[in-house]
Design an enzyme around this catalytic site. Sequence first.
Site, PDB file in Angstrom:
ATOM      1  N   GLY A   7       0.732  -1.370  -0.064  1.00  0.00           N
ATOM      2  CA  GLY A   7      -0.328   0.428   0.300  1.00  0.00           C
ATOM      3  C   GLY A   7       0.598   1.038   0.052  1.00  0.00           C
ATOM      4  N   GLY A  10      -0.447   5.033  -1.573  1.00  0.00           N
ATOM      5  CA  GLY A  10      -1.411   5.408  -1.505  1.00  0.00           C
ATOM      6  C   GLY A  10      -0.460   6.644  -0.300  1.00  0.00           C
ATOM      7  N   ILE A  12      -0.546   7.740   3.131  1.00  0.00           N
ATOM      8  CA  ILE A  12       0.443   7.212   4.410  1.00  0.00           C
ATOM      9  C   ILE A  12       1.520   6.695   3.762  1.00  0.00           C
ATOM     10  N   LYS A  34      -1.683  -2.621  -5.385  1.00  0.00           N
ATOM     11  CA  LYS A  34      -2.730  -2.837  -6.182  1.00  0.00           C
ATOM     12  C   LYS A  34      -3.538  -1.729  -7.388  1.00  0.00           C
ATOM     13  N   THR A  36      -5.543   0.744  -6.386  1.00  0.00           N
ATOM     14  CA  THR A  36      -7.014   0.571  -6.472  1.00  0.00           C
ATOM     15  C   THR A  36      -6.360   2.169  -6.800  1.00  0.00           C
ATOM     16  N   THR A 124      -6.172   1.408  13.503  1.00  0.00           N
ATOM     17  CA  THR A 124      -6.921   2.626  13.255  1.00  0.00           C
ATOM     18  C   THR A 124      -7.602   2.664  14.761  1.00  0.00           C
ATOM     19  N   ASP A 125      -7.454   3.739  14.540  1.00  0.00           N
ATOM     20  CA  ASP A 125      -8.038   4.132  16.605  1.00  0.00           C
ATOM     21  C   ASP A 125      -9.084   3.829  16.210  1.00  0.00           C
ATOM     22  N   GLU A 126     -10.291   3.746  15.076  1.00  0.00           N
ATOM     23  CA  GLU A 126     -11.544   3.138  14.985  1.00  0.00           C
ATOM     24  C   GLU A 126     -11.710   1.541  15.101  1.00  0.00           C
ATOM     25  N   TYR A 149     -16.026  -0.842   7.937  1.00  0.00           N
ATOM     26  CA  TYR A 149     -14.257  -0.019   7.781  1.00  0.00           C
ATOM     27  C   TYR A 149     -13.320  -0.745   8.877  1.00  0.00           C
ATOM     28  N   LYS A 153     -10.886  -3.810  10.146  1.00  0.00           N
ATOM     29  CA  LYS A 153      -9.661  -3.792  10.509  1.00  0.00           C
ATOM     30  C   LYS A 153      -9.159  -4.311  12.155  1.00  0.00           C
ATOM     31  N   ARG A 213     -12.018  14.265  15.835  1.00  0.00           N
ATOM     32  CA  ARG A 213     -10.767  13.836  15.562  1.00  0.00           C
ATOM     33  C   ARG A 213     -10.157  13.852  16.384  1.00  0.00           C
ATOM     34  N   ARG A 272     -23.897  11.256   8.556  1.00  0.00           N
ATOM     35  CA  ARG A 272     -22.933   9.227   8.043  1.00  0.00           C
ATOM     36  C   ARG A 272     -23.728   8.462   9.045  1.00  0.00           C
TER      37      ARG A 272
HETATM   38  P1  NAD Z   1      -5.753   5.460   1.076  1.00  0.00           P
HETATM   39  O1  NAD Z   1      -6.608   4.267   1.223  1.00  0.00           O
HETATM   40  O2  NAD Z   1      -4.722   6.069   1.145  1.00  0.00           O
HETATM   41  O3  NAD Z   1      -4.363   3.635   0.594  1.00  0.00           O
HETATM   42  C1  NAD Z   1      -4.583   2.178   0.476  1.00  0.00           C
HETATM   43  C2  NAD Z   1      -3.338   1.824  -0.586  1.00  0.00           C
HETATM   44  O4  NAD Z   1      -3.222   0.164  -0.630  1.00  0.00           O
HETATM   45  C3  NAD Z   1      -3.664   2.626  -1.926  1.00  0.00           C
HETATM   46  O5  NAD Z   1      -1.925   2.785  -2.132  1.00  0.00           O
HETATM   47  C4  NAD Z   1      -4.012   1.490  -2.422  1.00  0.00           C
HETATM   48  O6  NAD Z   1      -3.479   1.026  -3.970  1.00  0.00           O
HETATM   49  C5  NAD Z   1      -3.623   0.266  -1.199  1.00  0.00           C
HETATM   50  N1  NAD Z   1      -4.249  -1.116  -2.131  1.00  0.00           N
HETATM   51  C6  NAD Z   1      -5.843  -1.408  -1.629  1.00  0.00           C
HETATM   52  N2  NAD Z   1      -5.884  -2.487  -1.713  1.00  0.00           N
HETATM   53  C7  NAD Z   1      -4.980  -3.255  -2.258  1.00  0.00           C
HETATM   54  C8  NAD Z   1      -4.890  -4.821  -2.364  1.00  0.00           C
HETATM   55  N3  NAD Z   1      -5.523  -5.550  -1.590  1.00  0.00           N
HETATM   56  N4  NAD Z   1      -3.574  -5.074  -2.527  1.00  0.00           N
HETATM   57  C9  NAD Z   1      -2.241  -4.305  -2.822  1.00  0.00           C
HETATM   58  N5  NAD Z   1      -2.579  -2.543  -2.547  1.00  0.00           N
HETATM   59  C10 NAD Z   1      -3.928  -2.082  -2.076  1.00  0.00           C
HETATM   60  O7  NAD Z   1      -5.077   4.518   2.904  1.00  0.00           O
HETATM   61  P2  NAD Z   1      -3.954   5.195   3.417  1.00  0.00           P
HETATM   62  O8  NAD Z   1      -5.218   7.042   4.222  1.00  0.00           O
HETATM   63  O9  NAD Z   1      -2.595   5.569   3.746  1.00  0.00           O
HETATM   64  O10 NAD Z   1      -3.875   4.251   4.931  1.00  0.00           O
HETATM   65  C11 NAD Z   1      -2.861   3.262   4.918  1.00  0.00           C
HETATM   66  C12 NAD Z   1      -3.391   2.281   5.820  1.00  0.00           C
HETATM   67  O11 NAD Z   1      -3.414   2.820   7.161  1.00  0.00           O
HETATM   68  C13 NAD Z   1      -4.362   1.505   5.906  1.00  0.00           C
HETATM   69  O12 NAD Z   1      -4.228   0.643   6.331  1.00  0.00           O
HETATM   70  C14 NAD Z   1      -5.215   2.431   7.452  1.00  0.00           C
HETATM   71  O13 NAD Z   1      -6.221   1.034   7.821  1.00  0.00           O
HETATM   72  C15 NAD Z   1      -4.987   2.428   8.294  1.00  0.00           C
HETATM   73  N6  NAD Z   1      -4.609   4.086   8.730  1.00  0.00           N
HETATM   74  C16 NAD Z   1      -5.005   4.806   8.295  1.00  0.00           C
HETATM   75  C17 NAD Z   1      -5.323   6.451   9.136  1.00  0.00           C
HETATM   76  C18 NAD Z   1      -5.908   7.826   8.136  1.00  0.00           C
HETATM   77  O14 NAD Z   1      -6.112   8.750   8.948  1.00  0.00           O
HETATM   78  N7  NAD Z   1      -5.883   7.882   7.266  1.00  0.00           N
HETATM   79  C19 NAD Z   1      -5.563   6.717  10.248  1.00  0.00           C
HETATM   80  C20 NAD Z   1      -4.858   4.978  11.000  1.00  0.00           C
HETATM   81  C21 NAD Z   1      -4.946   3.836  10.394  1.00  0.00           C
HETATM   82  O1  DAU Z   2      -9.394   7.598  12.715  1.00  0.00           O
HETATM   83  C1  DAU Z   2      -8.497   7.075  12.133  1.00  0.00           C
HETATM   84  C2  DAU Z   2      -8.756   6.977  10.510  1.00  0.00           C
HETATM   85  O2  DAU Z   2      -9.784   8.189  10.014  1.00  0.00           O
HETATM   86  C3  DAU Z   2      -9.293   5.718   9.512  1.00  0.00           C
HETATM   87  O3  DAU Z   2      -8.757   4.697   9.876  1.00  0.00           O
HETATM   88  C4  DAU Z   2      -9.247   5.410   8.521  1.00  0.00           C
HETATM   89  O4  DAU Z   2      -8.641   5.190   7.179  1.00  0.00           O
HETATM   90  C5  DAU Z   2      -9.547   7.454   7.549  1.00  0.00           C
HETATM   91  O5  DAU Z   2     -10.351   7.509   6.356  1.00  0.00           O
HETATM   92  C6  DAU Z   2     -10.057   8.125   9.194  1.00  0.00           C
HETATM   93  O6  DAU Z   2     -11.624   7.722   9.134  1.00  0.00           O
HETATM   94  P1  DAU Z   2     -12.370   9.379   9.214  1.00  0.00           P
HETATM   95  O7  DAU Z   2     -13.765   8.938   9.288  1.00  0.00           O
HETATM   96  O8  DAU Z   2     -12.820  10.170  10.837  1.00  0.00           O
HETATM   97  O9  DAU Z   2     -12.007  10.101   8.359  1.00  0.00           O
HETATM   98  P2  DAU Z   2     -12.604  11.010   6.947  1.00  0.00           P
HETATM   99  O10 DAU Z   2     -11.377  12.028   6.489  1.00  0.00           O
HETATM  100  O11 DAU Z   2     -13.591  10.493   5.998  1.00  0.00           O
HETATM  101  O12 DAU Z   2     -13.737  11.854   8.164  1.00  0.00           O
HETATM  102  C7  DAU Z   2     -13.035  12.619   9.674  1.00  0.00           C
HETATM  103  C8  DAU Z   2     -14.695  13.016  10.315  1.00  0.00           C
HETATM  104  O13 DAU Z   2     -14.966  14.586   8.758  1.00  0.00           O
HETATM  105  C9  DAU Z   2     -15.984  12.941   9.922  1.00  0.00           C
HETATM  106  O14 DAU Z   2     -16.256  12.890  11.407  1.00  0.00           O
HETATM  107  C10 DAU Z   2     -16.692  12.489   8.785  1.00  0.00           C
HETATM  108  C11 DAU Z   2     -16.549  13.505   8.952  1.00  0.00           C
HETATM  109  N1  DAU Z   2     -16.693  14.030   7.404  1.00  0.00           N
HETATM  110  C12 DAU Z   2     -16.011  13.694   6.230  1.00  0.00           C
HETATM  111  C13 DAU Z   2     -16.349  13.915   5.088  1.00  0.00           C
HETATM  112  C14 DAU Z   2     -15.345  13.053   4.024  1.00  0.00           C
HETATM  113  C15 DAU Z   2     -17.234  15.397   7.142  1.00  0.00           C
HETATM  114  O15 DAU Z   2     -18.104  16.117   7.993  1.00  0.00           O
HETATM  115  N2  DAU Z   2     -18.118  14.956   5.497  1.00  0.00           N
HETATM  116  C16 DAU Z   2     -17.084  14.917   4.480  1.00  0.00           C
HETATM  117  O16 DAU Z   2     -17.426  15.455   3.721  1.00  0.00           O
END
Ligand code: NAD
Ligand code: DAU
Length: 334
Positions: A7, A10, A12, A34, A36, A124-126, A149, A153, A213, A272
Amino acid sequence: MAIFVTGGAGFIGSQFVRDWVRLHPDQPLINFDKLTYAGNLDNLAEVAASASYRFVRGDICDAEAVAAAMPDGCDAVVHFAAESHVDRSILSAAEFVTTNVLGTQVMLDVARAKGVKRFLHISTDEVGGSIEPELWFAEDSPLAPSSPYAASKAAAEHLVRAAAHTFGMDAVITRTSNNYGPYQFPEKLIPLALANALENRPIPVYGDGMQVRDWIHVADNCAALRKVIESGKPGETYHIGGLHPVPNLELLRRLLAVLGKSDSLLTHVKDRLGHDRRYAVDCSKIQRELGWHPTISLDEGLRATVAWYSDNDAWVRRARSGEYRQYYERVYGA
Ligand code: NAD
Ligand code: DAU
């Protein structure tokens, strides 16, 4: 040290790869992704030509493909690959179960067969679900995921712990709060709000906007992940947080203030489904045991992020139009 990242195209994962290649130019790093909709090779342009870096397109659910790409005895697997967007999991959960659960088991099986020394699973903290006011989600708190989701996780975490317990694998789990920063796909709150605000378009606020958050800059998160790879204890879980918990409305107002835009862009929309009210990770363990602390304040991080999105409108345009998806075919062939 040889490192295998999933990944890494993506949000992170690409920050992690860019930082690692810059800090350890002599250590081979394989990025298995992959591609995606969330995988964007534009994010990796600055390391693409580095001698130590190799990209392999593949699916973590395909054990043969993972085994073919992973070197024997590699020092660490850093497993980011996942479906990551909560709203998408509410629309359709199947891909989340396939990638996040089945894909994680495939990664564990192949890593064990290949004699990988350390497996870092990115969670994730979720997985703790919504946390009541005044309470904190600690590493040993029960898991109570609310969204498809988060449930996928949490299931993946159980598989990682089972592999560590049953086979003695050196597996470590990190649970991070909400990351923000450059190259984040504009479906998540901050990049979506920024992209809309820059075009003076409304910013959707789900429900009353009082959901809390804890925001961490992605570079701080990746520094914590490096600490855990280097000195985390086998079998342990570490929480990583930004120490910046704020309600969404306050965050968006601060973002608009940095941009010099009016709050009138904020538009309340339907909430949501099953929206978690508050995440609150207790990240005292990693601070105490590994000496990691977040270094980027929310104000500083938001200013830098606003500047990055303002300066990189071509990246935002390509991400929004889907143009970035032509990169692979152009550079690597069909
Ligand atoms: P992202 O959605 O930006 O990236 C995900 C990456 O995984 C992409 O590059 C995608 O192509 C790849 N991928 C998806 N399915 C795949 C598969 N089957 N095989 C190979 N590659 C695949 O995600 P992100 O926001 O960078 O999050 C990365 C990780 O951190 C995830 O595991 C997510 O659960 C975790 N996480 C994210 C956050 C956040 O705030 N974004 C917070 C806590 C944990
Ligand atoms: O807490 C860690 C998680 O944070 C990760 O595990 C997830 O991969 C990541 O997507 C993120 O999840 P959230 O649902 O917290 O993030 P998101 O950016 O989708 O939304 C942040 C907050 O904002 C949430 O309370 C929903 C709200 N929101 C989101 C969107 C996209 C809005 O109010 N409007 C919006 O358009």
